[in-house]
Motif scaffolding. Structure first.
Motif, PDB file in Angstrom:
ATOM      1  N   MET A 266       0.846  -1.183   0.000  1.00 13.33           N
ATOM      2  CA  MET A 266       0.000   0.000   0.000  1.00 13.33           C
ATOM      3  C   MET A 266       0.883   1.235   0.000  1.00 13.33           C
ATOM      4  O   MET A 266       1.612   1.499   0.962  1.00 13.33           O
ATOM      5  N   GLY A 267       0.847   1.980  -1.106  1.00 10.43           N
ATOM      6  CA  GLY A 267       1.578   3.229  -1.184  1.00 10.43           C
ATOM      7  C   GLY A 267       3.080   3.094  -1.061  1.00 10.43           C
ATOM      8  O   GLY A 267       3.777   4.067  -0.771  1.00 10.43           O
ATOM      9  N   GLY A 268       3.617   1.903  -1.297  1.00  4.78           N
ATOM     10  CA  GLY A 268       5.050   1.705  -1.192  1.00  4.78           C
ATOM     11  C   GLY A 268       5.551   1.484   0.224  1.00  4.78           C
ATOM     12  O   GLY A 268       6.747   1.262   0.433  1.00  4.78           O
ATOM     13  N   TRP A 269       4.632   1.519   1.222  1.00  2.00           N
ATOM     14  CA  TRP A 269       5.045   1.347   2.612  1.00  2.00           C
ATOM     15  C   TRP A 269       5.543  -0.077   2.834  1.00  2.00           C
ATOM     16  O   TRP A 269       4.931  -1.033   2.398  1.00  2.00           O
ATOM     17  N   GLY A 270       6.630  -0.199   3.511  1.00  5.46           N
ATOM     18  CA  GLY A 270       7.200  -1.509   3.802  1.00  5.46           C
ATOM     19  C   GLY A 270       8.271  -1.884   2.808  1.00  5.46           C
ATOM     20  O   GLY A 270       9.433  -2.087   3.186  1.00  5.46           O
ATOM     21  N   THR A 271       7.915  -1.977   1.530  1.00  2.92           N
ATOM     22  CA  THR A 271       8.911  -2.322   0.518  1.00  2.92           C
ATOM     23  C   THR A 271       9.953  -1.224   0.384  1.00  2.92           C
ATOM     24  O   THR A 271      11.150  -1.507   0.231  1.00  2.92           O
ATOM     25  N   ARG A 272       9.512   0.036   0.430  1.00  4.19           N
ATOM     26  CA  ARG A 272      10.460   1.155   0.325  1.00  4.19           C
ATOM     27  C   ARG A 272      11.410   1.180   1.521  1.00  4.19           C
ATOM     28  O   ARG A 272      12.630   1.361   1.368  1.00  4.19           O
ATOM     29  N   GLU A 273      10.866   0.983   2.715  1.00  4.13           N
ATOM     30  CA  GLU A 273      11.699   1.032   3.922  1.00  4.13           C
ATOM     31  C   GLU A 273      12.681  -0.144   3.970  1.00  4.13           C
ATOM     32  O   GLU A 273      13.841   0.011   4.369  1.00  4.13           O
ATOM     33  N   LEU A 283      26.385   1.400   2.394  1.00  3.95           N
ATOM     34  CA  LEU A 283      27.107   2.666   2.519  1.00  3.95           C
ATOM     35  C   LEU A 283      27.291   3.055   3.981  1.00  3.95           C
ATOM     36  O   LEU A 283      27.511   4.225   4.291  1.00  3.95           O
ATOM     37  N   ASP A 284      27.176   2.077   4.859  1.00  6.97           N
ATOM     38  CA  ASP A 284      27.402   2.267   6.299  1.00  6.97           C
ATOM     39  C   ASP A 284      26.404   3.230   6.946  1.00  6.97           C
ATOM     40  O   ASP A 284      26.737   3.926   7.912  1.00  6.97           O
ATOM     41  N   VAL A 285      25.186   3.290   6.421  1.00 11.71           N
ATOM     42  CA  VAL A 285      24.141   4.126   7.016  1.00 11.71           C
ATOM     43  C   VAL A 285      23.425   3.299   8.083  1.00 11.71           C
ATOM     44  O   VAL A 285      22.974   2.177   7.799  1.00 11.71           O
ATOM     45  N   PRO A 286      23.280   3.799   9.319  1.00  9.24           N
ATOM     46  CA  PRO A 286      22.560   3.069  10.366  1.00  9.24           C
ATOM     47  C   PRO A 286      21.124   2.772   9.926  1.00  9.24           C
ATOM     48  O   PRO A 286      20.471   3.630   9.309  1.00  9.24           O
ATOM     49  N   PRO A 287      20.607   1.589  10.221  1.00 12.56           N
ATOM     50  CA  PRO A 287      19.257   1.224   9.751  1.00 12.56           C
ATOM     51  C   PRO A 287      18.163   2.149  10.263  1.00 12.56           C
ATOM     52  O   PRO A 287      17.196   2.401   9.553  1.00 12.56           O
ATOM     53  N   ALA A 288      18.292   2.680  11.494  1.00 11.91           N
ATOM     54  CA  ALA A 288      17.258   3.579  12.019  1.00 11.91           C
ATOM     55  C   ALA A 288      17.172   4.844  11.184  1.00 11.91           C
ATOM     56  O   ALA A 288      16.077   5.358  10.929  1.00 11.91           O
ATOM     57  N   GLN A 289      18.317   5.359  10.737  1.00  8.95           N
ATOM     58  CA  GLN A 289      18.306   6.553   9.897  1.00  8.95           C
ATOM     59  C   GLN A 289      17.755   6.251   8.511  1.00  8.95           C
ATOM     60  O   GLN A 289      16.991   7.051   7.947  1.00  8.95           O
ATOM     61  N   ALA A 290      18.126   5.099   7.963  1.00  7.26           N
ATOM     62  CA  ALA A 290      17.624   4.728   6.637  1.00  7.26           C
ATOM     63  C   ALA A 290      16.110   4.573   6.645  1.00  7.26           C
ATOM     64  O   ALA A 290      15.407   5.084   5.761  1.00  7.26           O
ATOM     65  N   VAL A 291      15.596   3.884   7.655  1.00  4.91           N
ATOM     66  CA  VAL A 291      14.143   3.688   7.745  1.00  4.91           C
ATOM     67  C   VAL A 291      13.446   5.008   8.063  1.00  4.91           C
ATOM     68  O   VAL A 291      12.391   5.311   7.494  1.00  4.91           O
ATOM     69  N   GLY A 292      14.023   5.804   8.957  1.00  5.75           N
ATOM     70  CA  GLY A 292      13.423   7.098   9.280  1.00  5.75           C
ATOM     71  C   GLY A 292      13.344   8.011   8.076  1.00  5.75           C
ATOM     72  O   GLY A 292      12.331   8.682   7.848  1.00  5.75           O
ATOM     73  N   MET A 293      14.413   8.051   7.278  1.00  7.90           N
ATOM     74  CA  MET A 293      14.403   8.848   6.046  1.00  7.90           C
ATOM     75  C   MET A 293      13.303   8.370   5.108  1.00  7.90           C
ATOM     76  O   MET A 293      12.560   9.177   4.525  1.00  7.90           O
ATOM     77  N   SER A 294      13.167   7.057   4.954  1.00 12.24           N
ATOM     78  CA  SER A 294      12.168   6.503   4.046  1.00 12.24           C
ATOM     79  C   SER A 294      10.742   6.802   4.521  1.00 12.24           C
ATOM     80  O   SER A 294       9.861   7.123   3.716  1.00 12.24           O
ATOM     81  N   LEU A 295      10.509   6.694   5.830  1.00 12.91           N
ATOM     82  CA  LEU A 295       9.186   7.003   6.367  1.00 12.91           C
ATOM     83  C   LEU A 295       8.829   8.468   6.158  1.00 12.91           C
ATOM     84  O   LEU A 295       7.694   8.801   5.798  1.00 12.91           O
ATOM     85  N   LEU A 296       9.805   9.350   6.382  1.00 17.08           N
ATOM     86  CA  LEU A 296       9.557  10.772   6.179  1.00 17.08           C
ATOM     87  C   LEU A 296       9.279  11.071   4.712  1.00 17.08           C
ATOM     88  O   LEU A 296       8.364  11.841   4.379  1.00 17.08           O
TER      89      LEU A 296
END
Length: 319
Positions: A266-273, A283-296
């Motif tokens: 639905m709306g790309g939620w889940g697959t995008r994150e 690229l050594d990005v912490p998962p919390a930041q990667a997921v937070g960026m995607s949610l925003l």
């Protein structure tokens, strides 16, 4: 043609919603709800607002590109109509299960009501999606070439040993070939199809209506629209404290945006994150930041959804 019943369609929509929410919940559990929560609550409002403005600008550029494709098919729609119709499709994609399918079907239906036949109307939407994917691949590939030559050390976990020159050269050749491919297909493909079947008539129209000029137009519009979209994603990353250069985020955005467009949720939620966490981990990005960026970034589409309630402007001469 076999038509599905309303009950069957409802079950499919429900299943897609469940899949999307289940995937997102599993990812949040793995990363840590509190970690993602702290990342989002600490987001910089100014960067977040800039990302939202860039997301709207990107969709405006995409609406212009779609209208240019419709004109290539020798049909005219006013710019205000194209802008509202495109944003209404974005709104449907954001709130309905099925990722990009619902809004795209609606756009084709709305375009048909302006007087364009169904094969050409549906082709315009499919070609618009392909043009966006084409521009994304060109942008990501071009930025990857530049990044490999300027900052190859950033790919510590991805690039094999050795100098980045051969990899950059091979990728550069692939990007140039991909940029030229649509024009080559138009020049060589119209003879075999010849428009003999009504569903291939749009192909003959494209090939015979100033293909070089419209090819350049789509090239610039698609790459430009995707550059602004990646800039919106980058601004969302800056909001959550992600210090990653834009030219590295552009190649990473290719699988992220493709995953968001898959018609499985639905709306790309889940697959995008999930794609963000997996790709940016390289690229050594912490998962919390990667997921937070995607949610925003996903929230930008929801914030734009009310624009889909704007009345669709009347066509000139319509009753």
């Amino acid at each position: 043609m076999r038509w599905t019943t309303p009950r069957t369609r409802g079950v499919k929509l429900l299943l897609r919603s469940v899949v999307s929410l289940a995937l997102l919940a599993a990812l949040m559990h793995a990363v840590g709800w509190s970690n993602v929560g702290r990342t989002l609550t600490g987001a910089d409002p100014a960067w977040a607002a800039l990302g939202g403005a860039l997301a709207l600008l990107a969709n405006t550029a995409c609406a212009w590109r779609w209208r240019a494709l419709v004109r290539w098919l020798r049909h005219e729609v006013p710019w205000p109509w194209a802008w509202v119709a495109y944003l209404r499709g974005v709104a449907l994609n954001a709130v309905l299960p099925g990722a990009t399918v619902g809004g795209d079907v609606w756009r084709a239906w709305a375009l048909q009501r302006t007087g364009l036949d169904w094969p050409h109307a549906s082709a315009s939407v499919v070609l618009d999606r392909l043009s966006g994917l084409w521009g994304l691949a060109l942008l990501g590939g071009g930025c990857a070439v530049a990044a490999l030559l300027a900052d190859a050390a950033a790919l510590r976990g991805v690039q094999p040993g050795g100098t980045p020159g051969p990899w950059a050269a091979a990728l550069g050749v692939a990007v140039v070939a991909l940029a030229w491919l649509p024009r080559a297909l138009l020049r060589g493909g119209v003879a075999p199809t010849g428009g003999r079947h009504r569903w291939w008539g749009w192909w003959a129209t494209l090939a015979q209506h100033e293909p070089a000029r419209h090819w350049r137009q789509q090239l610039l519009a698609s790459v430009g629209a995707q550059a602004v979209t990646v800039a919106a994603l980058w601004a969302a990353g800056q909001a959550v404290g992600l210090s990653l250069a834009w030219w590295w985020l552009a190649p990473a955005a290719v699988p992220i945006f493709v995953a968001a467009a898959l018609p499985v949720g639905m709306g790309g939620w889940g697959t995008r994150e999930a794609a963000s966490a997996a790709v940016l981990a390289l690229l050594d990005v912490p998962p919390a930041q990667a997921v937070g960026m995607s949610l925003l970034f996903g929230a930008y589409a929801l914030l734009q959804a009310p624009l889909g309630l704007l009345p669709l402007p009347r066509q000139p001469g319509s009753a």
